[in-house]
Design an enzyme around this catalytic site. Structure first.
Site, PDB file in Angstrom:
ATOM      1  N   CYS A  29       0.848  -1.182   0.000  1.00 63.74           N
ATOM      2  CA  CYS A  29       0.000   0.000   0.000  1.00 63.74           C
ATOM      3  C   CYS A  29       0.886   1.235   0.000  1.00 63.74           C
ATOM      4  CB  CYS A  29      -0.945   0.094   1.193  1.00 63.74           C
ATOM      5  SG  CYS A  29      -2.152  -1.198   1.272  1.00 63.74           S
ATOM      6  N   ARG A  34       3.736  -0.498  -4.767  1.00 62.56           N
ATOM      7  CA  ARG A  34       3.442  -1.001  -3.423  1.00 62.56           C
ATOM      8  C   ARG A  34       2.047  -1.624  -3.333  1.00 62.56           C
ATOM      9  NH1 ARG A  34       6.972   1.433   0.518  1.00 62.56           N
ATOM     10  NH2 ARG A  34       5.524   0.631   2.049  1.00 62.56           N
ATOM     11  N   TRP A  69      -3.034  -2.575  -1.661  1.00 55.95           N
ATOM     12  CA  TRP A  69      -2.821  -4.021  -1.820  1.00 55.95           C
ATOM     13  C   TRP A  69      -3.699  -4.650  -0.744  1.00 55.95           C
ATOM     14  CZ3 TRP A  69      -1.043  -8.069   1.240  1.00 55.95           C
ATOM     15  CH2 TRP A  69      -0.731  -9.247   0.551  1.00 55.95           C
ATOM     16  N   ASN A  97      -1.834   1.809   5.740  1.00 52.49           N
ATOM     17  CA  ASN A  97      -0.980   0.745   5.207  1.00 52.49           C
ATOM     18  C   ASN A  97      -0.684  -0.190   6.375  1.00 52.49           C
ATOM     19  OD1 ASN A  97       1.084  -0.789   4.082  1.00 52.49           O
ATOM     20  ND2 ASN A  97       2.633   0.804   4.358  1.00 52.49           N
ATOM     21  N   GLY A  98      -0.980  -1.472   6.223  1.00 46.89           N
ATOM     22  CA  GLY A  98      -0.706  -2.392   7.325  1.00 46.89           C
ATOM     23  C   GLY A  98      -1.970  -3.113   7.752  1.00 46.89           C
ATOM     24  N   GLU A 136      15.957 -19.157  -7.738  1.00 44.44           N
ATOM     25  CA  GLU A 136      15.670 -17.779  -8.165  1.00 44.44           C
ATOM     26  C   GLU A 136      15.099 -17.762  -9.587  1.00 44.44           C
ATOM     27  OE1 GLU A 136      15.256 -15.076  -6.791  1.00 44.44           O
ATOM     28  OE2 GLU A 136      15.639 -13.484  -8.242  1.00 44.44           O
ATOM     29  N   LYS A 165      11.465 -16.157 -10.475  1.00 39.66           N
ATOM     30  CA  LYS A 165      11.267 -15.088 -11.477  1.00 39.66           C
ATOM     31  C   LYS A 165      10.225 -15.515 -12.502  1.00 39.66           C
ATOM     32  CE  LYS A 165      12.610 -12.563  -9.684  1.00 39.66           C
ATOM     33  NZ  LYS A 165      13.406 -12.240  -8.551  1.00 39.66           N
ATOM     34  N   GLU A 197       6.632 -15.647 -10.994  1.00 35.64           N
ATOM     35  CA  GLU A 197       6.109 -14.325 -10.613  1.00 35.64           C
ATOM     36  C   GLU A 197       5.593 -13.531 -11.806  1.00 35.64           C
ATOM     37  OE1 GLU A 197       8.340 -12.022  -7.184  1.00 35.64           O
ATOM     38  OE2 GLU A 197       9.742 -12.935  -8.586  1.00 35.64           O
ATOM     39  N   HIS A 220      13.798 -38.813  -6.792  1.00 36.58           N
ATOM     40  CA  HIS A 220      13.139 -39.203  -5.541  1.00 36.58           C
ATOM     41  C   HIS A 220      11.684 -38.745  -5.518  1.00 36.58           C
ATOM     42  CE1 HIS A 220      16.838 -40.709  -3.849  1.00 36.58           C
ATOM     43  NE2 HIS A 220      17.448 -39.596  -4.242  1.00 36.58           N
ATOM     44  N   LYS A 255       5.396  -4.675  -4.098  1.00 39.49           N
ATOM     45  CA  LYS A 255       6.761  -4.576  -3.585  1.00 39.49           C
ATOM     46  C   LYS A 255       6.722  -4.041  -2.165  1.00 39.49           C
ATOM     47  CE  LYS A 255      11.140  -3.399  -5.726  1.00 39.49           C
ATOM     48  NZ  LYS A 255      11.429  -4.752  -6.182  1.00 39.49           N
TER      49      LYS A 255
HETATM   50  C1  F6R Z   1      10.837 -11.439  -5.781  1.00 37.51           C
HETATM   51  C2  F6R Z   1      10.797 -10.341  -4.839  1.00 37.51           C
HETATM   52  C3  F6R Z   1      10.397 -10.635  -3.439  1.00 37.51           C
HETATM   53  C4  F6R Z   1      11.290  -9.839  -2.473  1.00 37.51           C
HETATM   54  C5  F6R Z   1      10.806 -10.032  -1.027  1.00 37.51           C
HETATM   55  C6  F6R Z   1      11.707  -9.319  -0.036  1.00 37.51           C
HETATM   56  O1  F6R Z   1      11.165 -11.010  -7.070  1.00 37.51           O
HETATM   57  O2  F6R Z   1      11.070  -9.223  -5.180  1.00 37.51           O
HETATM   58  O3  F6R Z   1      10.435 -11.992  -3.169  1.00 37.51           O
HETATM   59  O4  F6R Z   1      12.602 -10.283  -2.619  1.00 37.51           O
HETATM   60  O5  F6R Z   1       9.513  -9.563  -0.897  1.00 37.51           O
HETATM   61  O6  F6R Z   1      11.750  -7.944  -0.276  1.00 37.51           O
HETATM   62  P1  F6R Z   1      12.873  -7.048   0.325  1.00 37.51           P
HETATM   63  O7  F6R Z   1      14.147  -7.416  -0.353  1.00 37.51           O
HETATM   64  O8  F6R Z   1      12.447  -5.645   0.048  1.00 37.51           O
HETATM   65  O9  F6R Z   1      12.953  -7.337   1.791  1.00 37.51           O
END
Ligand code: F6R
Length: 604
Positions: free
Chosen positions: A2, A27, A73, A99-100, A480, A484, A487, A503, A599
């Site tokens: 948010c 966000r 969000w 936010n929260g 990773e 990616k 996502e 396995h 994010k």
């Molecule tokens: C994946 C991604 C998330 C962040 C995670 C932690 O592409 O971006 O998995 O890595 O939410 O975020 P930070 O690094 O901001 O603590």
């Protein structure tokens, strides 16, 4: 999660709020809204969807110089017009953005309903508006304080009240709130991204602090009404760093920024004289670092996976047992905190709730924790004993790319620094140092082959499932790569240690389930060949990311250059990022703002 923005000044608030919301959209982007004081009451506009949907509902002109905005969000209640912020009390005297999460929302809701209050949304935020409206204090700040004493959870809020049309009140308790200080104008936001266009002078609120902003100034007090003297600090970010420039998406821009970002991470930190690294911000003397017998790295999502790779780097270089754990798992298992363990918290945003909570748990139990953080001045950076900044520049795409590779670079530096105090010889140190120096150029070269990776991405876009496999570091690269891909393209992708395939997961290998095999040119190359043969025997297509031709024929082969073995993951991740990006484009996915994500995860 948010985005909150607030403005008090002499200019029209509406365009400032809307522009701020665009900056904060990463966000959360399921609904948005604004509230502005105007003659006769509050003007409130909100809409489900992205900020532009809300913008389409705004009048051409809306006069008013004090306002708040929000991009959401969803936590309580699905994305909808009704659940979009701002929320108001019944008479629309109070407007709140938030936010929260309010943890005791159930009890507060029951109390309000029992008192006959008619709620119009499913959100926890609306409860705050009604509760504030019921308070009889002499000021808005007093009323907000009184309500927040009844509330538990982690949140940041911004509040307007029609009886106080010249002021904006914000409070922070667990979710970030930063004030922007300009000439005759004051801003509040959940992230500096919304402020940099207007000012570089900021004040970070600490938990339990409440700020009252008017066009003439700001005043910060605690929830106990004690004055906090806060001096503004200067942020070094420029507004232009948040532009997409000529790139189609922020994700693509950030992928291509990586050679420069890694060069910035390295700048001033290579020490050729001692074949070591210079790390100024650790705040621990070199001799004291040697007393740690173990290292543990914590983070969430990609930050955790970067920690897995970092742990392997440090363990190999410093010969100290080192591992990584998801921060939320760690904090909820009542971890034993040992004085001889050095902890690292990894976070791009520096605001991730679970990572911060893990840091606080370690500190409460007397442990030492250092941050590996991108956002300068963020909560985790300020809370940790010391640490290393990534200097990757702002990352706007929801998925992390450049900060992942910069984190690996930082761990290579930490490993080198610790290793050179222990068993790493000067010549071994020099080999890594030389490889680090050459890395940005090699990355540039790999990224120059985008067309090759794009073709692979488009080809694999037709599948709905994929496996990613590797061994040791290769397994972390697989983790990773799979994250990616899932996502951004919504292809179901799972990472497995290559040794684990037979396995169980092999049961799902078919011509319709490709495997992306991470095959560095290391001691395990023959083992990896055997696994690839097993997949081929089940007619599973294999895409190998390798460092040369393979003895086994595969469907697709991507070859990245040789480097120091600890840096190979960095070069291998570049094609994986671009494959995910182009697969997502081919599937017409919203690359920068993937479904359900946001994010900076400031909620649990
Ligand atoms: C994946 C991604 C998330 C962040 C995670 C932690 O592409 O971006 O998995 O890595 O939410 O975020 P930070 O690094 O901001 O603590």
């Amino acid at each position: 999660m948010c985005g909150i923005v607030g403005y008090v000044g002499r200019d029209n608030a509406m365009p400032i709020l809307v522009e701020g919301l665009h900056r904060l959209e990463y966000r959360g982007y399921d609904s948005a809204g604004i509230a502005i004081h105007r003659a006769g009451g509050l003007a409130i506009y909100k809409a489900k969807g992205k900020v532009r949907e809300m913008e389409a509902r705004l009048p051409a002109r809306l006069k008013g110089t004090v306002g708040i905005g929000h991009t959401r969000w969803a936590t309580h209640g699905e994305p909808s017009d009704a659940n979009a912020h701002p929320h108001t009390d019944t008479c629309e005297r109070i407007a709140v953005v938030h936010n929260g999460i309010i943890e005791n929302a159930g009890a507060l809701r029951a109390k309000l309903v029992a008192d006959g209050v008619k709620l119009t949304s499913e959100t926890d935020t609306e409860l705050l508006a009604h509760l504030i409206a019921r308070e009889q204090g002499t000021s808005l700040v007093d009323n907000v304080r009184a309500v927040l004493r009844q509330v538990s959870g982690a949140y940041g809020i911004a509040v307007l009240e029609t009886d106080h049309p010249h002021e904006l009140v914000v409070e922070r308790n667990g979710s970030p709130v930063v004030l922007g200080i300009a000439d005759n104008a004051f801003f509040a936001a959940s992230d500096v991204a919304a402020l940099v266009r207007h000012t570089q002078q900021v004040v970070y609120l600490d938990d339990g602090e409440i700020a009252r902003l008017t066009k003439d100034g700001y005043e910060v007090t605690t929830l106990d009404a004690v004055r906090s003297d806060k001096t503004p600090s200067t942020i070094e970010l420029l507004d232009t760093e948040f532009d997409k420039e000529n790139f189609a998406h922020f994700m693509l821009k950030e992928i291509h920024e990586q050679p420069d970002a890694v060069a910035r991470t390295l700048r001033g930190r290579l020490d050729p004289r001692f074949s070591s690294a210079r790390l100024g911000g650790l705040n621990i003397e070199a001799k004291d670092l040697l007393r740690f017998k173990r290292i543990k790295i914590l983070g969430c999502g990609s930050a955790y996976i970067a920690g897995v790779l970092g742990a392997k780097m440090i363990e190999r270089l410093a010969r100290v047992p080192c591992d990584a754990e998801p921060a939320a798992e760690f904090r909820y298992r009542n971890p034993i905190i040992e004085q001889e363990t050095l902890y690292f918290a990894v976070s791009q945003s520096g605001e991730t709730f679970d990572t911060l909570a893990a840091v606080e748990e370690i500190q409460r139990k007397g442990g030492t924790v250092l941050g590996v953080v991108n956002s300068v001045g963020s909560t985790i950076a300020r809370t940790c004993h010391g640490g290393v900044y990534l200097h990757a520049g702002p990352e706007v795409a929801v998925v992390s790319t450049k900060t992942f590779l910069c984190t690996l670079t930082v761990f290579a530096l930490i490993g080198l620094y610790l290793g050179r105090m222990k068993d790493v010889s000067p010549s071994a140190g020099k080999r890594l140092l030389t490889a680090l120096e050459a890395l940005p150029e090699q990355m540039l070269e790999v990224l120059g082959r985008e067309d090759e990776f794009a073709a692979v991405g488009r080809k694999y876009a037709r599948y709905d499932h994929a496996y990613f496999i590797g061994r040791n570091e290769g397994y972390a690269v697989a983790m990773e790569g799979a994250l990616k891909l899932k996502e951004v393209s919504y292809i179901h992708a799972e990472a497995y240690p290559a040794s684990e395939l037979k396995h169980g997961p092999l049961a799902l290998v078919t011509p319709e389930t490709p495997t992306i095999a991470i095959v560095p040119n290391d001691d395990l190359v023959e083992k990896n060949m055997a696994t690839i043969e097993e997949i081929k025997a089940r007619h599973g297509p294999v895409l190998a990311i390798a460092q040369g031709e393979l003895p086994v024929e595969v469907e697709d082969l991507i070859v990245v250059p040789e480097t120091h073995e600890l840096l190979t993951p960095i070069l291998m991740l570049l094609p994986l990022q671009l494959i995910a990006y182009h697969a997502a484009l081919a599937r017409e996915c919203d690359v920068d703002q993937p479904r359900n994500l946001a994010k900076s995860v400031t909620v649990e």
